[in-house]
Design an enzyme around this catalytic site. Structure first.
Site, PDB file in Angstrom:
ATOM      1  N   ALA A  81       0.827  -1.220  -0.123  1.00  0.00           N
ATOM      2  CA  ALA A  81      -0.085  -0.020   0.057  1.00  0.00           C
ATOM      3  C   ALA A  81       0.802   1.117  -0.048  1.00  0.00           C
ATOM      4  O   ALA A  81       0.285   2.405   0.106  1.00  0.00           O
ATOM      5  CB  ALA A  81      -0.927   0.030   1.196  1.00  0.00           C
ATOM      6  N   SER A  83       2.352   2.605  -2.658  1.00  0.00           N
ATOM      7  CA  SER A  83       2.480   3.135  -4.033  1.00  0.00           C
ATOM      8  C   SER A  83       1.286   2.566  -4.866  1.00  0.00           C
ATOM      9  O   SER A  83       0.661   1.732  -4.411  1.00  0.00           O
ATOM     10  CB  SER A  83       3.720   3.131  -4.524  1.00  0.00           C
ATOM     11  OG  SER A  83       3.934   1.971  -5.308  1.00  0.00           O
ATOM     12  N   GLY A  86      -2.358   0.146  -4.546  1.00  0.00           N
ATOM     13  CA  GLY A  86      -2.603  -0.229  -3.040  1.00  0.00           C
ATOM     14  C   GLY A  86      -2.721   1.185  -2.074  1.00  0.00           C
ATOM     15  O   GLY A  86      -3.778   1.192  -1.451  1.00  0.00           O
ATOM     16  N   SER A 213      -4.427  -9.477 -13.690  1.00  0.00           N
ATOM     17  CA  SER A 213      -4.168  -8.717 -14.467  1.00  0.00           C
ATOM     18  C   SER A 213      -4.713  -9.323 -15.783  1.00  0.00           C
ATOM     19  O   SER A 213      -4.554 -10.403 -16.302  1.00  0.00           O
ATOM     20  CB  SER A 213      -2.472  -8.302 -14.706  1.00  0.00           C
ATOM     21  OG  SER A 213      -2.583  -7.261 -15.538  1.00  0.00           O
ATOM     22  N   TYR A 262       6.491 -12.470 -14.645  1.00  0.00           N
ATOM     23  CA  TYR A 262       5.349 -11.548 -13.755  1.00  0.00           C
ATOM     24  C   TYR A 262       4.139 -12.063 -14.409  1.00  0.00           C
ATOM     25  O   TYR A 262       3.180 -12.054 -13.490  1.00  0.00           O
ATOM     26  CB  TYR A 262       5.896 -10.172 -14.121  1.00  0.00           C
ATOM     27  CG  TYR A 262       4.333  -9.261 -13.679  1.00  0.00           C
ATOM     28  CD1 TYR A 262       4.388  -8.795 -12.634  1.00  0.00           C
ATOM     29  CD2 TYR A 262       3.338  -9.158 -14.851  1.00  0.00           C
ATOM     30  CE1 TYR A 262       3.063  -7.814 -12.319  1.00  0.00           C
ATOM     31  CE2 TYR A 262       2.261  -8.314 -14.620  1.00  0.00           C
ATOM     32  CZ  TYR A 262       2.085  -7.657 -13.194  1.00  0.00           C
ATOM     33  OH  TYR A 262       1.021  -6.823 -13.007  1.00  0.00           O
TER      34      TYR A 262
HETATM   35  P1  NDP Z   1       3.483  -0.330  -7.751  1.00  0.00           P
HETATM   36  O1  NDP Z   1       4.909  -0.656  -8.071  1.00  0.00           O
HETATM   37  O2  NDP Z   1       3.107   0.966  -7.584  1.00  0.00           O
HETATM   38  O3  NDP Z   1       2.933  -0.994  -6.130  1.00  0.00           O
HETATM   39  C1  NDP Z   1       3.501  -2.243  -5.642  1.00  0.00           C
HETATM   40  C2  NDP Z   1       3.646  -2.293  -4.321  1.00  0.00           C
HETATM   41  O4  NDP Z   1       4.095  -3.804  -3.904  1.00  0.00           O
HETATM   42  C3  NDP Z   1       4.373  -1.495  -3.648  1.00  0.00           C
HETATM   43  O5  NDP Z   1       4.013  -0.779  -2.835  1.00  0.00           O
HETATM   44  C4  NDP Z   1       5.622  -1.883  -3.516  1.00  0.00           C
HETATM   45  O6  NDP Z   1       6.540  -1.535  -2.426  1.00  0.00           O
HETATM   46  C5  NDP Z   1       5.019  -3.417  -2.919  1.00  0.00           C
HETATM   47  N1  NDP Z   1       6.053  -4.441  -2.766  1.00  0.00           N
HETATM   48  C6  NDP Z   1       6.901  -4.956  -3.919  1.00  0.00           C
HETATM   49  N2  NDP Z   1       7.753  -5.866  -3.211  1.00  0.00           N
HETATM   50  C7  NDP Z   1       7.159  -6.017  -2.229  1.00  0.00           C
HETATM   51  C8  NDP Z   1       7.752  -7.085  -1.314  1.00  0.00           C
HETATM   52  N3  NDP Z   1       8.679  -7.768  -1.573  1.00  0.00           N
HETATM   53  N4  NDP Z   1       6.849  -7.234  -0.251  1.00  0.00           N
HETATM   54  C9  NDP Z   1       5.998  -6.424   0.176  1.00  0.00           C
HETATM   55  N5  NDP Z   1       5.502  -5.325  -0.793  1.00  0.00           N
HETATM   56  C10 NDP Z   1       6.280  -5.284  -1.988  1.00  0.00           C
HETATM   57  O7  NDP Z   1       2.492  -1.297  -8.677  1.00  0.00           O
HETATM   58  P2  NDP Z   1       1.026  -1.269  -8.937  1.00  0.00           P
HETATM   59  O8  NDP Z   1       0.289  -0.294  -7.918  1.00  0.00           O
HETATM   60  O9  NDP Z   1       0.789  -0.883 -10.458  1.00  0.00           O
HETATM   61  O10 NDP Z   1       0.632  -2.707  -8.756  1.00  0.00           O
HETATM   62  C11 NDP Z   1      -0.102  -3.091  -7.741  1.00  0.00           C
HETATM   63  C12 NDP Z   1      -0.735  -4.376  -8.124  1.00  0.00           C
HETATM   64  O11 NDP Z   1      -1.584  -4.172  -9.599  1.00  0.00           O
HETATM   65  C13 NDP Z   1      -0.013  -5.481  -8.743  1.00  0.00           C
HETATM   66  O12 NDP Z   1      -0.745  -6.639  -8.029  1.00  0.00           O
HETATM   67  C14 NDP Z   1      -0.053  -5.576 -10.100  1.00  0.00           C
HETATM   68  O13 NDP Z   1       0.212  -6.630 -10.647  1.00  0.00           O
HETATM   69  C15 NDP Z   1      -1.400  -4.984 -10.228  1.00  0.00           C
HETATM   70  N6  NDP Z   1      -1.699  -4.484 -11.726  1.00  0.00           N
HETATM   71  C16 NDP Z   1      -1.025  -3.335 -12.152  1.00  0.00           C
HETATM   72  C17 NDP Z   1      -1.503  -2.787 -13.393  1.00  0.00           C
HETATM   73  C18 NDP Z   1      -0.902  -1.459 -13.630  1.00  0.00           C
HETATM   74  O14 NDP Z   1      -1.083  -1.243 -14.891  1.00  0.00           O
HETATM   75  N7  NDP Z   1      -0.111  -0.907 -12.985  1.00  0.00           N
HETATM   76  C19 NDP Z   1      -2.368  -3.682 -14.303  1.00  0.00           C
HETATM   77  C20 NDP Z   1      -3.004  -4.765 -13.725  1.00  0.00           C
HETATM   78  C21 NDP Z   1      -2.614  -5.092 -12.456  1.00  0.00           C
HETATM   79  P3  NDP Z   1       7.528  -0.524  -2.429  1.00  0.00           P
HETATM   80  O15 NDP Z   1       6.927   0.866  -2.431  1.00  0.00           O
HETATM   81  O16 NDP Z   1       8.436  -0.582  -1.111  1.00  0.00           O
HETATM   82  O17 NDP Z   1       8.199  -0.975  -3.750  1.00  0.00           O
HETATM   83 MG1  PMR Z   2       0.123  -3.811 -23.218  1.00  0.00          MG
HETATM   84  C1  PMR Z   2      -6.128  -3.230 -25.470  1.00  0.00           C
HETATM   85  C2  PMR Z   2      -5.101  -3.220 -25.387  1.00  0.00           C
HETATM   86  C3  PMR Z   2      -3.939  -3.337 -24.363  1.00  0.00           C
HETATM   87  C4  PMR Z   2      -3.937  -3.414 -23.012  1.00  0.00           C
HETATM   88  C5  PMR Z   2      -5.417  -3.305 -22.246  1.00  0.00           C
HETATM   89  C6  PMR Z   2      -2.757  -3.397 -22.351  1.00  0.00           C
HETATM   90  C7  PMR Z   2      -2.410  -3.453 -20.976  1.00  0.00           C
HETATM   91  N1  PMR Z   2      -1.793  -3.351 -23.325  1.00  0.00           N
HETATM   92  C8  PMR Z   2      -2.617  -3.564 -24.528  1.00  0.00           C
HETATM   93  C9  PMR Z   2      -2.159  -3.635 -25.955  1.00  0.00           C
HETATM   94  C10 PMR Z   2      -0.601  -3.528 -26.289  1.00  0.00           C
HETATM   95  N2  PMR Z   2       0.398  -3.480 -25.165  1.00  0.00           N
HETATM   96  C11 PMR Z   2       0.140  -3.611 -27.544  1.00  0.00           C
HETATM   97  C12 PMR Z   2      -0.797  -3.628 -28.670  1.00  0.00           C
HETATM   98  C13 PMR Z   2       1.135  -3.630 -27.111  1.00  0.00           C
HETATM   99  C14 PMR Z   2       2.382  -3.861 -28.309  1.00  0.00           C
HETATM  100  C15 PMR Z   2       2.682  -2.383 -28.793  1.00  0.00           C
HETATM  101  C16 PMR Z   2       1.663  -3.730 -25.935  1.00  0.00           C
HETATM  102  C17 PMR Z   2       2.845  -3.668 -25.225  1.00  0.00           C
HETATM  103  C18 PMR Z   2       3.163  -3.797 -23.783  1.00  0.00           C
HETATM  104  C19 PMR Z   2       4.480  -3.974 -23.442  1.00  0.00           C
HETATM  105  C20 PMR Z   2       5.603  -3.773 -24.017  1.00  0.00           C
HETATM  106  N3  PMR Z   2       2.137  -3.884 -22.992  1.00  0.00           N
HETATM  107  C21 PMR Z   2       2.569  -4.007 -21.795  1.00  0.00           C
HETATM  108  C22 PMR Z   2       3.940  -4.011 -21.993  1.00  0.00           C
HETATM  109  C23 PMR Z   2       4.574  -4.068 -20.660  1.00  0.00           C
HETATM  110  O1  PMR Z   2       5.850  -4.201 -20.241  1.00  0.00           O
HETATM  111  C24 PMR Z   2       3.660  -4.182 -19.660  1.00  0.00           C
HETATM  112  C25 PMR Z   2       3.409  -5.524 -19.079  1.00  0.00           C
HETATM  113  O2  PMR Z   2       3.177  -6.544 -19.857  1.00  0.00           O
HETATM  114  O3  PMR Z   2       3.720  -5.732 -17.880  1.00  0.00           O
HETATM  115  C26 PMR Z   2       3.847  -7.109 -17.463  1.00  0.00           C
HETATM  116  C27 PMR Z   2       2.141  -3.897 -20.545  1.00  0.00           C
HETATM  117  C28 PMR Z   2       0.814  -3.909 -20.290  1.00  0.00           C
HETATM  118  N4  PMR Z   2      -0.047  -3.599 -20.919  1.00  0.00           N
HETATM  119  C29 PMR Z   2      -1.207  -3.646 -20.376  1.00  0.00           C
HETATM  120  C30 PMR Z   2      -0.932  -3.638 -19.015  1.00  0.00           C
HETATM  121  C31 PMR Z   2      -2.249  -3.609 -17.997  1.00  0.00           C
HETATM  122  C32 PMR Z   2       0.231  -3.763 -18.672  1.00  0.00           C
HETATM  123  C33 PMR Z   2       1.107  -3.824 -17.423  1.00  0.00           C
HETATM  124  C34 PMR Z   2       0.945  -5.093 -16.923  1.00  0.00           C
HETATM  125  C35 PMR Z   2       0.056  -5.537 -15.945  1.00  0.00           C
HETATM  126  O4  PMR Z   2       0.102  -4.973 -14.740  1.00  0.00           O
HETATM  127  O5  PMR Z   2      -0.203  -6.881 -15.598  1.00  0.00           O
END
Ligand code: NDP
Ligand code: PMR
Ligand code: LMG
Length: 387
Positions: A81, A83, A86, A213, A262
Site C-alpha cells: 500500500a 504506492s 494499493g 491482470s 510476472y
Molecule cells: P507499484 O509498484 O506502484 O506498487 C507495488 C507495491 O508492491 C509497492 O507498494 C511495493 O512496495 C510493493 N512490494 C513490492 N515488493 C514487495 C515485497 N517484497 N514485499 C512487500 N511489498 C512489496 O505497482 P502497482 O500499484 O501498479 O501494482 C499493484 C498491483 O496491481 C499488482 O498486483 C499489479 O500486478 C497489479 N496491476 C497493475 C497494473 C498496472 O497497470 N499498473 C495493471 C494490472 C494489475 P515499495 O513501494 O516498497 O516498492
Molecule cells: Mg500492453 C487493449 C490493449 C492493451 C491493454 C489493455 C494493455 C494493458 N496492453 C494493450 C495492448 C498492447 N500492449 C499492445 C498492442 C502492445 C504492443 C505495442 C503492448 C505492449 C506492452 C508492453 C511492452 N504492454 C505492456 C507492456 C509491458 O511491459 C506491460 C506488461 O506486460 O507488464 C507485465 C504492459 C501492459 N499492457 C497492459 C497492462 C495492464 C500492462 C501492465 C501489465 C500488468 O500490470 O499486468
C-alpha cells in the site's frame, strides 16, 4: 500524528469492538471491456497511528441512541500500500470513514510518508512491516497483526514486482524466483495463514481479494503481447524455482524471462483466488475475488523498465489502447471490490467497462483451469512449508 510505538504499547482497534460507528460475461472479453459499451526494514515490525476510538461492545453492529443499528468500522489489510494501486485504494477506503486500513509494506518509512503525502487522516490507518520476499517476514507479520488484536475483515493481496529488463533471475530469502516468490508464494502463505483470522471476523461481508491482470489472460489482446503467460506442466514450480539446480520459470524453461515470470505469477494469483473459492466459500461464506483494475500506466510497477518505455507507455495506453486509468480511479475500483455490497459474489474476476461500470470478466482457459489451480495450490503449499 503517526505514533511509533513498541508492540507492547500498541493501541489499535480491538477485536469484536465498535471502532467508531459510521453510519458479462461476453465475447468482448478479448478487449477487456464489456459488450455493452464495448530496501526493507527488517527489524522494526510495526507502527501504529493514533487509533480510532474503541468501544468494548462485541459484535459487528452497535445500537445508536435512536435504536438504529450501525456497522462498526471494518479492518482491511492491503499489501503493497506504499504506492500505486494499493496506496490509492487505501486512501479511498480510509476516506469513507468506514474502514481502518492496515498498510502491510516492506518499506516502513516510505509507506508512512506516502500515507501522509496522500492526505490520509491520522488514525485511519496503521503501517505494519511485511516483506513478501521472505516467508519468515510473512509469518512475523501475521504474529504482529494478531498481537495488535484487530479483527481482520478483508485481506487484499496487491503487492507485486515486475522485472521486464532482468536477464537473470533474482531470488527471495527462501530461494524462489523473485517475481513468483513475491507476487504469488508470499501472498499464498499470507492468505492461507490469515484465513483463520478472516473466519473469526464477525463482519457481515468478509473478503479475500487477490489482484490479477489482463496480461496473464491470453484471451485478450494485451495477453497476446509476447512473452505470453504459460505455466506449462508446472515442472519449474515443482522444482522450487531455484534456478541453480533447475529452472527459475514455472514452466521449467531454462532461460529466464522477467516479463513472462510476472505474467505467470498473475495467472497463479487468479488461479489461487478460484481455488480458495472452491475450497472455502461454501463453508465460510467468505467472498473470494480477483480483478483487473485497468492499465495504471504511471505506477511504480514499471520502475525497472527502460526510460523510453516509461515515457511512451502512458500516452500509448491513454490514446492508442484507451485502457489507461489513473491511480485514483484504479483505487476506487479496488475499494469497490473490498466493500461494495453489490460485489459480494465469490469466485469472480472483476473488470470495468469504458463507463467505469464493473462487470464479471472471463478468464483465459489456463487462468480458469481447475486442475491447474489444484496443482498450483498443492505445489505452493510445499514451497511455503504448509505441506
Ligand atoms: P507499484 O509498484 O506502484 O506498487 C507495488 C507495491 O508492491 C509497492 O507498494 C511495493 O512496495 C510493493 N512490494 C513490492 N515488493 C514487495 C515485497 N517484497 N514485499 C512487500 N511489498 C512489496 O505497482 P502497482 O500499484 O501498479 O501494482 C499493484 C498491483 O496491481 C499488482 O498486483 C499489479 O500486478 C497489479 N496491476 C497493475 C497494473 C498496472 O497497470 N499498473 C495493471 C494490472 C494489475 P515499495 O513501494 O516498497 O516498492
Ligand atoms: Mg500492453 C487493449 C490493449 C492493451 C491493454 C489493455 C494493455 C494493458 N496492453 C494493450 C495492448 C498492447 N500492449 C499492445 C498492442 C502492445 C504492443 C505495442 C503492448 C505492449 C506492452 C508492453 C511492452 N504492454 C505492456 C507492456 C509491458 O511491459 C506491460 C506488461 O506486460 O507488464 C507485465 C504492459 C501492459 N499492457 C497492459 C497492462 C495492464 C500492462 C501492465 C501489465 C500488468 O500490470 O499486468
Ligand atoms: C517485451 O516486448 C519486452 O521485451 C519485455 O521486456 C517486456 O516489456 C514485455 O510484455 C512485456 O514486452 C514486447 C514487444 C515485442 O512489444 C513492444 O513493445 C514493441 C512495441 C512496438 C510498437 C508498435 C505499436 C504501435 C503503437 C504506436 C504508439 C506509440 C507508443 C509506443 C509505446 C510503446 C509501449 C508498448 O512485441 C512484439 O513482438 C510485437 C508484437 C505485438 C503483438 C500484439 C499482439 C497481437 C495479438 C493478436 C492475437 C490474436 C490471438 C487470438 C486469440 C483469440 C482468442 C479469442
Amino acid at each position: 500524528m503517526a505514533l511509533q510505538l513498541a508492540p507492547s504499547t500498541l493501541s489499535v482497534p480491538k477485536k469484536g469492538s465498535t471502532m467508531g460507528a459510521v453510519g458479462v460475461k461476453d465475447t468482448a472479453a478479448f478487449l477487456g471491456v464489456s459488450s455493452k459499451t464495448k530496501k526493507t526494514m527488517a527489524v522494526r515490525t510495526q507502527v501504529a497511528t493514533a487509533p480510532t476510538p474503541v468501544s468494548t461492545s462485541p459484535g459487528s453492529t452497535t445500537s445508536s441512541p435512536g435504536g438504529k443499528k450501525t456497522l462498526r468500522q471494518g479492518v482491511v489489510v492491503i499489501t503493497g500500500a506504499s504506492s500505486g494501486l494499493g496506496l490509492a485504494a487505501a486512501k479511498a477506503l480510509a476516506e469513507t470513514g468506514k474502514w481502518h486500513v492496515v498498510m502491510a509494506c516492506r518499506d516502513f518509512l516510505k509507506a508512512s510518508k506516502a500515507a501522509k503525502a496522500a492526505g490520509m487522516a491520522n488514525g485511519s490507518y496503521t503501517v505494519m512491516h511485511l516483506d513478501l520476499a521472505s516467508l519468515d517476514s510473512v509469518r512475523q507479520f501475521v504474529d504482529a497483526f494478531r498481537r495488535a488484536e484487530m479483527p481482520l475483515d478483508v485481506l487484499v493481496c496487491n503487492a507485486a514486482i515486475y522485472r521486464p529488463t532482468a536477464r537473470t533471475p533474482t531470488f527471495t530469502a527462501d530461494g524462489h524466483e523473485m517475481s513468483v516468490g513475491v507476487n504469488h508464494l508470499g501472498h499464498f502463505l499470507l492468505a492461507r495463514l490469515m484465513m483463520e483470522d478472516l473466519q473469526k471476523s464477525d463482519y457481515p461481508s468478509r473478503r479475500l481479494v487477490i489482484v490479477g491482470s489482463i496480461t496473464g489472460n491470453v484471451n485478450t489482446l494485451a495477453g497476446n503481447v509476447p512473452p505470453k503467460a504459460n505455466l506449462g506442466d508446472l515442472r519449474g514450480l515443482a522444482g522450487g524455482l531455484t534456478g541453480a539446480s533447475g529452472s527459475a520459470m514455472i514452466d521449467g524453461d531454462e532461460s529466464f524471462d522477467g516479463a513472462k515470470a510476472y505474467k505467470d505469477s498473475k495467472v497463479c494469483n487468479m488461479l489461487t483466488m478460484q481455488e480458495f473459492h472452491r475450497r472455502y466459500h461454501e463453508d465460510t461464506g467468505i467472498t473470494f475475488s480477483s480483478l483487473y483494475p485497468g492499465c495504471i500506466a504511471t505506477t511504480g510497477l514499471f520502475r525497472e523498465h527502460i526510460p523510453l518505455f516509461r515515457t511512451l507507455f502512458p500516452p500509448f495506453q491513454r490514446f492508442v489502447t484507451k485502457g489507461f486509468v489513473s491511480e485514483a480511479e484504479s483505487g476506487k475500483r479496488l475499494a469497490q471490490v473490498v466493500g461494495e455490497p453489490s460485489l459480494t459474489k465469490s469466485g469472480v474476476y472483476w473488470s470495468w467497462n469504458k463507463d467505469s461500470a464493473s462487470f464479471e470478466n472471463q478468464l483465459s482457459q489456463e487462468a480458469s483451469d481447475p486442475e491447474k489451480a489444484r496443482k498450483v495450490w498443492e505445489l505452493s503449499e510445499k514451497l511455503v512449508g504448509l505441506a
